[in-house]
Design an enzyme around this catalytic site. Sequence first.
Site, short mmCIF file in Angstrom:
data_model
loop_
_atom_site.label_atom_id
_atom_site.label_comp_id
_atom_site.label_asym_id
_atom_site.label_seq_id
_atom_site.Cartn_x
_atom_site.Cartn_y
_atom_site.Cartn_z
N CYS A 1 0.85 -1.19 0.00
CA CYS A 1 0.00 0.00 0.00
C CYS A 1 0.89 1.24 0.00
O CYS A 1 1.80 1.35 0.83
CB CYS A 1 -0.91 -0.01 1.23
SG CYS A 1 -1.91 1.49 1.39
N CYS B 1 0.28 3.27 3.64
CA CYS B 1 0.75 2.78 4.94
C CYS B 1 1.83 1.70 4.87
O CYS B 1 2.39 1.33 5.89
CB CYS B 1 -0.43 2.26 5.76
SG CYS B 1 -1.16 0.72 5.14
N CYS C 1 -7.31 -1.00 1.37
CA CYS C 1 -6.32 -1.50 2.32
C CYS C 1 -7.01 -1.60 3.68
O CYS C 1 -7.66 -0.65 4.13
CB CYS C 1 -5.13 -0.55 2.38
SG CYS C 1 -3.95 -0.98 3.68
N CYS D 1 -5.37 1.12 6.38
CA CYS D 1 -5.55 2.58 6.30
C CYS D 1 -6.79 3.01 5.53
O CYS D 1 -7.11 4.19 5.50
CB CYS D 1 -4.31 3.23 5.70
SG CYS D 1 -4.06 2.85 3.95
N CYS E 1 -8.39 -5.88 -9.62
CA CYS E 1 -7.99 -4.86 -10.58
C CYS E 1 -7.55 -3.64 -9.78
O CYS E 1 -8.39 -2.93 -9.21
CB CYS E 1 -9.19 -4.55 -11.48
SG CYS E 1 -8.86 -3.37 -12.77
#
Length: 143
Positions: free
Chosen positions: A55, A58, A104, A107, A128
């Site tokens: 991510c 984070c 995510c 976060c 995707c």
Amino acid sequence: MSGDRDDPRYPYPKDDAELRRRLTPMQYEVTQHAATEPPFTGEYTDTEDAGIYHCVVCGTALFESGAKYHSGCGWPSYFKPIDGEVIDEKMDYTHGMTRVEVRCNQCGAHLGHVFEDGPRDKTGLRYCINSAALNFEAKPERK
């Protein structure tokens, strides 16, 4: 998405000013406002190197390169996340469509969407994901 910034489901704290300093405008719009980068323009669309996709907000490890495949859709595609705990899924009814949004789980950053048209010999799923929501960490080459 910006209304979810303080959602207690996402333990990673986010400060808007810090995010605007640290992220590119595209990364910010994708992760914080559920924007979509144009197809076939993302940095990781055609990446085939071995490694882990994290991510961009984070740093949580999200996808392994072994789960990445070429779907032809214009965005990086994966048939599964690195584990079932790193992704949060939410129904998305925007743009006149019904889709499943992928975020995510640490976060709340918008990553992309998941569809049920992935490789049937794997999971049947296609995550995707916007390249702008990811950072790639290549595995060191063995000598």
